[in-house]
Write a protein that holds these residues in place. Structure first.
Motif, PDB file in Angstrom:
ATOM      1  N   ARG A  86      24.421 -27.701  49.088  1.00 19.19           N
ATOM      2  CA  ARG A  86      25.233 -26.739  48.589  1.00 19.19           C
ATOM      3  C   ARG A  86      24.997 -26.195  47.363  1.00 19.19           C
ATOM      4  O   ARG A  86      25.476 -24.848  47.167  1.00 19.19           O
ATOM      5  CB  ARG A  86      26.722 -27.512  48.641  1.00 19.19           C
ATOM      6  CG  ARG A  86      27.330 -28.106  49.434  1.00 19.19           C
ATOM      7  CD  ARG A  86      28.714 -28.978  49.321  1.00 19.19           C
ATOM      8  NE  ARG A  86      29.028 -29.956  50.350  1.00 19.19           N
ATOM      9  CZ  ARG A  86      28.706 -31.181  50.314  1.00 19.19           C
ATOM     10  NH1 ARG A  86      28.307 -31.667  49.142  1.00 19.19           N
ATOM     11  NH2 ARG A  86      29.263 -32.078  51.414  1.00 19.19           N
ATOM     12  N   GLN A  89      22.812 -23.164  48.499  1.00 20.68           N
ATOM     13  CA  GLN A  89      23.698 -22.312  48.969  1.00 20.68           C
ATOM     14  C   GLN A  89      24.482 -21.367  48.134  1.00 20.68           C
ATOM     15  O   GLN A  89      24.381 -20.104  47.880  1.00 20.68           O
ATOM     16  CB  GLN A  89      24.470 -22.961  49.947  1.00 20.68           C
ATOM     17  CG  GLN A  89      23.741 -23.224  51.449  1.00 20.68           C
ATOM     18  CD  GLN A  89      24.899 -24.156  52.061  1.00 20.68           C
ATOM     19  OE1 GLN A  89      25.749 -24.519  51.793  1.00 20.68           O
ATOM     20  NE2 GLN A  89      24.377 -24.229  53.293  1.00 20.68           N
ATOM     21  N   LEU A  90      25.017 -21.828  47.277  1.00 21.77           N
ATOM     22  CA  LEU A  90      25.824 -21.371  46.001  1.00 21.77           C
ATOM     23  C   LEU A  90      24.760 -20.694  45.194  1.00 21.77           C
ATOM     24  O   LEU A  90      25.237 -19.472  44.736  1.00 21.77           O
ATOM     25  CB  LEU A  90      26.532 -22.328  45.127  1.00 21.77           C
ATOM     26  CG  LEU A  90      27.490 -21.769  44.052  1.00 21.77           C
ATOM     27  CD1 LEU A  90      28.802 -20.862  44.556  1.00 21.77           C
ATOM     28  CD2 LEU A  90      28.288 -22.881  43.304  1.00 21.77           C
ATOM     29  N   VAL A  93      23.605 -17.118  46.900  1.00 22.23           N
ATOM     30  CA  VAL A  93      24.682 -16.207  46.848  1.00 22.23           C
ATOM     31  C   VAL A  93      24.974 -15.626  45.486  1.00 22.23           C
ATOM     32  O   VAL A  93      24.882 -14.377  45.420  1.00 22.23           O
ATOM     33  CB  VAL A  93      25.910 -16.477  47.631  1.00 22.23           C
ATOM     34  CG1 VAL A  93      27.082 -15.712  47.365  1.00 22.23           C
ATOM     35  CG2 VAL A  93      25.934 -17.151  48.968  1.00 22.23           C
ATOM     36  N   GLN A 151      37.404 -24.944  47.426  1.00 21.60           N
ATOM     37  CA  GLN A 151      36.411 -24.968  48.333  1.00 21.60           C
ATOM     38  C   GLN A 151      35.142 -24.366  47.489  1.00 21.60           C
ATOM     39  O   GLN A 151      35.078 -24.182  46.286  1.00 21.60           O
ATOM     40  CB  GLN A 151      36.446 -24.061  49.306  1.00 21.60           C
ATOM     41  CG  GLN A 151      37.057 -22.411  49.140  1.00 21.60           C
ATOM     42  CD  GLN A 151      36.946 -21.534  50.175  1.00 21.60           C
ATOM     43  OE1 GLN A 151      36.214 -21.490  51.224  1.00 21.60           O
ATOM     44  NE2 GLN A 151      38.253 -20.947  50.407  1.00 21.60           N
ATOM     45  N   TRP A 153      32.972 -21.787  47.735  1.00 18.10           N
ATOM     46  CA  TRP A 153      32.665 -20.595  47.468  1.00 18.10           C
ATOM     47  C   TRP A 153      33.917 -19.908  46.368  1.00 18.10           C
ATOM     48  O   TRP A 153      33.664 -18.877  45.975  1.00 18.10           O
ATOM     49  CB  TRP A 153      32.961 -19.815  48.815  1.00 18.10           C
ATOM     50  CG  TRP A 153      31.869 -20.116  49.696  1.00 18.10           C
ATOM     51  CD1 TRP A 153      32.210 -20.677  51.021  1.00 18.10           C
ATOM     52  CD2 TRP A 153      30.426 -20.121  49.684  1.00 18.10           C
ATOM     53  NE1 TRP A 153      31.167 -21.122  51.611  1.00 18.10           N
ATOM     54  CE2 TRP A 153      29.959 -20.882  51.028  1.00 18.10           C
ATOM     55  CE3 TRP A 153      29.788 -19.826  48.714  1.00 18.10           C
ATOM     56  CZ2 TRP A 153      28.881 -20.974  51.150  1.00 18.10           C
ATOM     57  CZ3 TRP A 153      28.216 -20.044  49.047  1.00 18.10           C
ATOM     58  CH2 TRP A 153      27.941 -20.784  50.197  1.00 18.10           C
ATOM     59  N   VAL A 156      31.790 -18.978  43.081  1.00 16.37           N
ATOM     60  CA  VAL A 156      30.944 -17.696  43.129  1.00 16.37           C
ATOM     61  C   VAL A 156      31.285 -16.820  41.914  1.00 16.37           C
ATOM     62  O   VAL A 156      30.519 -16.417  41.385  1.00 16.37           O
ATOM     63  CB  VAL A 156      30.832 -16.987  44.709  1.00 16.37           C
ATOM     64  CG1 VAL A 156      30.011 -15.763  44.453  1.00 16.37           C
ATOM     65  CG2 VAL A 156      30.087 -17.870  45.484  1.00 16.37           C
ATOM     66  N   ILE A 231      35.903 -26.794  43.429  1.00  9.88           N
ATOM     67  CA  ILE A 231      35.241 -26.904  44.674  1.00  9.88           C
ATOM     68  C   ILE A 231      35.840 -27.793  45.592  1.00  9.88           C
ATOM     69  O   ILE A 231      35.575 -28.067  46.546  1.00  9.88           O
ATOM     70  CB  ILE A 231      33.773 -26.955  44.612  1.00  9.88           C
ATOM     71  CG1 ILE A 231      33.586 -28.587  43.772  1.00  9.88           C
ATOM     72  CG2 ILE A 231      33.149 -25.843  43.735  1.00  9.88           C
ATOM     73  CD1 ILE A 231      32.029 -28.681  43.577  1.00  9.88           C
ATOM     74  N   THR A 236      28.737 -30.095  44.328  1.00  4.11           N
ATOM     75  CA  THR A 236      27.269 -29.514  43.864  1.00  4.11           C
ATOM     76  C   THR A 236      26.561 -30.737  43.612  1.00  4.11           C
ATOM     77  O   THR A 236      27.132 -31.795  43.207  1.00  4.11           O
ATOM     78  CB  THR A 236      27.307 -28.173  43.508  1.00  4.11           C
ATOM     79  OG1 THR A 236      27.997 -28.537  41.895  1.00  4.11           O
ATOM     80  CG2 THR A 236      28.120 -27.182  43.853  1.00  4.11           C
TER      81      THR A 236
END
Length: 282
Positions: A86, A89-90, A93, A151, A153, A156, A231, A236
């Motif tokens: 996670r 991925q974060l 992005v 969540q 995202w 971000v 989140i 994370t």
């Protein structure tokens, strides 16, 4: 009277000796000792984490026996691997978004425009605002005001606010000194604005852009407090570590993870620094 003169003479001699001793101390030596002490203060905890991650006795001291057991247990932990994925991925992005925004901002900041100073102050807000304070404000906006569910995202935009100022600073510091001159030469030769950017500007700033991207990735990957309240269950890697360490004593597996994270982060930052230095000298 004689006693007073003797005392004064003795004091003067002592002052002279001290003054001569101070003059013999080279300022470079003092700075080197100071830098060494700062380095010990900064890196000793990191070295301790790496050392204990290979200790068969875990957190016991002195060191018992070399082992890689804790790294094996770390890799066999599905919850921790999921948290690391996670974070990756974060961070990826955030890095893409940060690179685009920071590059555009840095290029624009090379020219005078209305609100230039205000833009600088806005960028600095992202740095000076305490992470937990910004996290509380973000959860009030996203979760309570807008009604968005927690969540991964949602973190971000919060991470982007944190990484963009650093990336802009890196870019401005790493732009080649002759970039503007080369752009003017291309313009005089009839190159369009798009051609100048594609053929002149972008190739010269690309190493610095990559360095800023790596820097942004590292910042986002290791960030915890700003997205802590956003989140939810999608923890994370840093937040997972906080949850384990706060609920019970730090485990040797965390030391292994800390060692890997530290080594990878240092290598990435060294690579980013090398790219920025290379780009500034082109």
């Amino acid at each position: 009277m004689a006693t007073s003169q003797q005392s004064s003479s003795k004091y003067g001699n002592n002052t002279t000796v001290v003054s001569q001793w101070i003059q013999r101390i080279h300022i470079g030596t003092v700075l080197k000792v100071y830098a060494f002490l700062i380095g010990v203060y900064v890196f000793l905890p990191l070295l301790s984490v790496i050392g204990f991650s290979f200790n068969s006795g875990g957190l016991t001291f002195p060191f018992l026996e070399f082992t890689t057991r804790w790294y094996t247990e770390l890799l066999n932990s599905p919850e921790m691997i999921a948290a690391i994925v996670r974070s990756l991925q974060l961070a990826l992005v955030v890095t893409v978004i940060t690179t685009v925004i920071s590059t555009a901002t840095a290029l624009a900041y090379r020219r005078d425009f209305w609100g230039q100073k205000a833009l600088l102050y806005v960028l600095l807000v992202g740095i000076i605002t305490p992470g937990i304070t910004y996290g509380v404000g973000a959860t009030l906006l996203f979760n309570q005001t807008l009604g968005l569910s927690k969540q991964l995202w949602l973190a971000v935009p919060v991470h982007v606010v944190w990484t963009v100022p650093f990336a802009v600073i890196v870019l401005l510091a790493g732009f080649p000194p002759h970039l503007a001159q080369n752009e003017r030469a291309a313009k005089m030769m009839g190159a369009s604005r798009l051609t100048r950017f594609r053929e002149v500007t972008l190739p010269q700033i690309m190493p610095t852009v990559l360095g800023a991207a790596v820097f942004a990735f590292t910042l986002s990957y290791n960030e915890a407090t700003r997205g802590l309240l956003l989140i939810g269950q999608d923890m994370t890697m840093p937040i997972r570590i906080f949850s384990i360490a706060s609920s019970r004593r730090a485990t040797p597996e965390l030391f292994a993870l800390g060692s890997l994270t530290t080594i990878v982060s240092v290598l990435l930052l060294v690579g980013a620094g090398a790219l920025v230095v290379y780009g500034s000298k082109r």
